[in-house]
Design a protein around this motif. Structure first.
Motif, PDB file in Angstrom:
ATOM      1  N   ALA A  70      23.394 -73.038  29.460  1.00  0.00           N
ATOM      2  CA  ALA A  70      24.746 -72.968  28.904  1.00  0.00           C
ATOM      3  C   ALA A  70      25.274 -74.374  28.618  1.00  0.00           C
ATOM      4  CB  ALA A  70      25.672 -72.228  29.867  1.00  0.00           C
ATOM      5  N   ARG A  71      25.017 -75.287  29.533  1.00  0.00           N
ATOM      6  CA  ARG A  71      25.471 -76.665  29.344  1.00  0.00           C
ATOM      7  C   ARG A  71      24.791 -77.317  28.135  1.00  0.00           C
ATOM      8  NH1 ARG A  71      24.673 -78.295  34.218  1.00  0.00           N
ATOM      9  NH2 ARG A  71      22.547 -79.028  33.925  1.00  0.00           N
ATOM     10  N   ARG A  72      23.557 -76.934  27.872  1.00  0.00           N
ATOM     11  CA  ARG A  72      22.783 -77.562  26.806  1.00  0.00           C
ATOM     12  C   ARG A  72      23.064 -76.995  25.426  1.00  0.00           C
ATOM     13  NH1 ARG A  72      16.850 -76.824  29.073  1.00  0.00           N
ATOM     14  NH2 ARG A  72      16.261 -77.925  27.173  1.00  0.00           N
ATOM     15  N   PHE A  73      23.298 -75.689  25.328  1.00  0.00           N
ATOM     16  CA  PHE A  73      23.256 -75.060  24.008  1.00  0.00           C
ATOM     17  C   PHE A  73      24.597 -74.615  23.441  1.00  0.00           C
ATOM     18  CE2 PHE A  73      18.776 -74.282  25.422  1.00  0.00           C
ATOM     19  CZ  PHE A  73      18.201 -75.139  24.492  1.00  0.00           C
ATOM     20  N   VAL A  74      25.679 -74.750  24.166  1.00  0.00           N
ATOM     21  CA  VAL A  74      26.983 -74.512  23.544  1.00  0.00           C
ATOM     22  C   VAL A  74      27.155 -75.551  22.434  1.00  0.00           C
ATOM     23  CG1 VAL A  74      29.476 -74.677  23.872  1.00  0.00           C
ATOM     24  CG2 VAL A  74      28.080 -73.408  25.515  1.00  0.00           C
ATOM     25  N   GLY A  75      27.515 -75.091  21.243  1.00  0.00           N
ATOM     26  CA  GLY A  75      27.640 -75.959  20.085  1.00  0.00           C
ATOM     27  C   GLY A  75      26.467 -75.901  19.133  1.00  0.00           C
ATOM     28  N   TRP A  76      25.390 -75.236  19.539  1.00  0.00           N
ATOM     29  CA  TRP A  76      24.211 -75.116  18.658  1.00  0.00           C
ATOM     30  C   TRP A  76      24.393 -73.941  17.698  1.00  0.00           C
ATOM     31  CZ3 TRP A  76      18.810 -76.991  19.701  1.00  0.00           C
ATOM     32  CH2 TRP A  76      18.820 -78.156  20.472  1.00  0.00           C
ATOM     33  N   PRO A  77      23.770 -74.019  16.515  1.00  0.00           N
ATOM     34  CA  PRO A  77      23.881 -72.913  15.553  1.00  0.00           C
ATOM     35  C   PRO A  77      23.113 -71.688  16.029  1.00  0.00           C
ATOM     36  CG  PRO A  77      22.367 -74.591  14.732  1.00  0.00           C
ATOM     37  CD  PRO A  77      22.986 -75.151  15.981  1.00  0.00           C
ATOM     38  N   THR A  78      23.757 -70.551  15.984  1.00  0.00           N
ATOM     39  CA  THR A  78      23.127 -69.326  16.488  1.00  0.00           C
ATOM     40  C   THR A  78      21.946 -68.887  15.630  1.00  0.00           C
ATOM     41  OG1 THR A  78      24.602 -67.890  15.193  1.00  0.00           O
ATOM     42  CG2 THR A  78      25.340 -68.530  17.394  1.00  0.00           C
ATOM     43  N   ASP A  79      21.904 -69.323  14.389  1.00  0.00           N
ATOM     44  CA  ASP A  79      20.845 -68.876  13.486  1.00  0.00           C
ATOM     45  C   ASP A  79      19.490 -69.467  13.846  1.00  0.00           C
ATOM     46  OD1 ASP A  79      20.353 -67.277  11.041  1.00  0.00           O
ATOM     47  OD2 ASP A  79      19.618 -69.191  10.270  1.00  0.00           O
ATOM     48  N   ASN A  80      19.474 -70.651  14.468  1.00  0.00           N
ATOM     49  CA  ASN A  80      18.216 -71.358  14.721  1.00  0.00           C
ATOM     50  C   ASN A  80      17.604 -70.940  16.056  1.00  0.00           C
ATOM     51  OD1 ASN A  80      18.738 -72.591  12.314  1.00  0.00           O
ATOM     52  ND2 ASN A  80      19.128 -74.617  13.167  1.00  0.00           N
ATOM     53  N   ILE A  81      17.212 -69.687  16.134  1.00  0.00           N
ATOM     54  CA  ILE A  81      16.692 -69.131  17.385  1.00  0.00           C
ATOM     55  C   ILE A  81      15.438 -69.868  17.831  1.00  0.00           C
ATOM     56  CG2 ILE A  81      15.746 -67.064  18.480  1.00  0.00           C
ATOM     57  CD1 ILE A  81      17.494 -65.393  16.612  1.00  0.00           C
ATOM     58  N   GLU A  82      14.550 -70.143  16.907  1.00  0.00           N
ATOM     59  CA  GLU A  82      13.293 -70.795  17.279  1.00  0.00           C
ATOM     60  C   GLU A  82      13.514 -72.221  17.770  1.00  0.00           C
ATOM     61  OE1 GLU A  82       9.312 -71.186  18.127  1.00  0.00           O
ATOM     62  OE2 GLU A  82      10.450 -69.379  17.611  1.00  0.00           O
ATOM     63  N   ASP A  83      14.411 -72.955  17.147  1.00  0.00           N
ATOM     64  CA  ASP A  83      14.697 -74.318  17.575  1.00  0.00           C
ATOM     65  C   ASP A  83      15.281 -74.321  18.988  1.00  0.00           C
ATOM     66  OD1 ASP A  83      14.779 -77.142  17.084  1.00  0.00           O
ATOM     67  OD2 ASP A  83      16.940 -76.976  16.777  1.00  0.00           O
ATOM     68  N   ILE A  84      16.168 -73.378  19.260  1.00  0.00           N
ATOM     69  CA  ILE A  84      16.735 -73.263  20.611  1.00  0.00           C
ATOM     70  C   ILE A  84      15.640 -72.901  21.608  1.00  0.00           C
ATOM     71  CG2 ILE A  84      18.281 -71.856  22.046  1.00  0.00           C
ATOM     72  CD1 ILE A  84      20.221 -71.805  19.655  1.00  0.00           C
ATOM     73  N   TRP A  85      14.767 -71.983  21.231  1.00  0.00           N
ATOM     74  CA  TRP A  85      13.674 -71.580  22.132  1.00  0.00           C
ATOM     75  C   TRP A  85      12.781 -72.774  22.451  1.00  0.00           C
ATOM     76  CZ3 TRP A  85       8.656 -71.363  23.404  1.00  0.00           C
ATOM     77  CH2 TRP A  85       8.258 -70.387  24.318  1.00  0.00           C
TER      78      TRP A  85
END
Length: 400
Positions: A70-85
């Motif tokens: 949660a600390r890392r990914f708030v603010g990231w685009p929801t569309d980029n699922i693979e990049d977040i993974w």
């Protein structure tokens, strides 16, 4: 003394192009009875996605990992699922394991739910579309006494199931009396007697000297599969057992990445893989495992004795995976002391079993309508769940 440096940030929402301006604004997680961990992701457009990070017996550890995500990914685009993974898996240097992968699973499932809702399509449409319209399912039978096994088998059949899974044995030592194996055969025959196909779960509690005998004794009665005939990690030993029996060997609930499964494929040790979408990196990684398995003509049958979000996520993979075999699910009243599959959702009909199958979900995202008010209320009182632990007749620790 040197001047303090600006702390590095992992937030890079603007660093990669995105097909949507929608970003993650909040990540929450809720521990709810009986033993589930739900993940809620809210976006700047107001869309809410739900995931499940249940890891039985390790809830607090996963919650710690969820706090980090949660600390890392708030603010990231929801569309980029693979990049977040990829960042969730690789950017902390140490990777894999059941705790991190379960936390990532919850976030990943929620992001697929969000994408489906934003685009107005079910998640299976985003995974390549449907290759089937119905999902064959099975559920668990408990009990040790013959009368209990028979009664539970009748209840499951009346509920619409055509296949079930049960313990192959409650207790075996490293080298026990061969007579102990007779009860396992009788358990199988009892459940089959009402017209059900039956998978036999060794649960890794049977050791090699007994597993060889038990597989041989069960084979003439044609179980649907034998699951975890030995503990995972015994790759060559399971491969050897596979060459000795014609019964399909299933495993994978305690493996979490493609890399974990690879040596089993290469050794010819497995016929059916059973990754759990709430443990094995979510929809993203489980779909890759399914595709990898297909390369070896191995079937895909996701493990899921967990909550409604994990089950719904599994359905979407099942609908789109050509090598899908059969889906595990909880029997609706299996957890009736605290909660069942319908407790936290407002459309429990999505799990209706008819003639051994569940219809493909058609609503956008995962297709679930969550009872958020109840989830928040129940999470305030939920204690961490601990799995049963017991000793055998000789006093030695037995596998759960």
């Amino acid at each position: 003394m040197s001047a303090p440096t600006e702390p590095r940030t992992e937030r890079c929402a603007e660093s990669l192009p995105s097909a949507s301006d929608d970003i993650i604004t909040k990540i929450e997680y809720f521990r709810v009875p009986p033993r589930w961990l739900f993940v809620r992701v809210e976006t700047s457009s107001g869309i809410v996605g739900w995931g499940e990070a249940t890891l039985e017996g390790h809830t607090e550890a996963v919650e710690g990992s969820m706090k980090d995500l949660a600390r890392r990914f708030v603010g990231w685009p929801t569309d980029n699922i693979e990049d977040i993974w990829q960042h969730g898996f690789r950017a902390r240097f140490y990777r894999g394991g059941e705790v991190l992968m379960s936390a990532m699973s919850g976030l990943d499932i929620a992001l697929w739910d969000i994408k489906g809702k934003r685009m107005g399509v079910p998640v299976w449409s985003l995974l390549g579309g449907a290759v089937r319209s119905k999902i064959p399912v099975y559920c668990w039978i408990g009990g040790d006494r013959p009368a209990d096994i028979l009664e539970e088998a009748k209840i499951r059949k009346a509920a619409g199931f055509k296949a079930v899974k049960m313990n192959a044995t409650e207790d075996l030592g490293w080298l026990d009396s061969p007579k102990q194996l007779d009860a396992s055969v009788e358990r199988l025959k009892l459940a089959q007697s009402v017209g059900l196909d039956v998978g036999m779960d060794f649960h890794g509690r049977v050791h090699r000297p007994m597993a060889k005998q038990l597989a041989l004794l069960l084979a003439p009665h044609r179980p649907l599969f034998i699951e975890e005939p030995l503990l995972h990690g015994h790759i060559n030993e399971i491969a050897s057992l596979a060459r000795q029996t014609g019964v399909p060997i299933a495993l994978g609930e305690r493996m979490y990445t493609r890399q974990d499964f690879r040596p089993y494929f290469e050794a010819g040790a497995v016929d059916i893989v059973q990754p759990d979408v709430s443990h094995a990196g979510g929809i993203s990684e489980c779909k890759r495992i399914a595709d990898f398995a297909a390369t070896y003509d191995v079937g895909f049958a996701p493990h899921c004795p967990n909550g409604p979000i994990a089950l719904a996520a599994s359905f979407h993979m099942d609908i789109s995976a050509p090598n899908f075999v059969i889906q595990e699910m909880s029997y609706r009243i299996h957890y009736n002391t605290t909660a069942d599959l319908g407790t936290y959702i407002l459309n429990p009909e999505i799990f209706e079993v008819v003639d051994g199958m569940v219809a493909a979900p058609t609503a956008p995202g995962l297709g679930l309508v969550m009872n958020e008010e109840l989830i928040r209320a129940r999470s305030l009182e939920a204690e961490p769940w601990g799995n049963p632990v017991w000793r055998g007749k000789d006093g030695y620790l037995r596998e759960w």
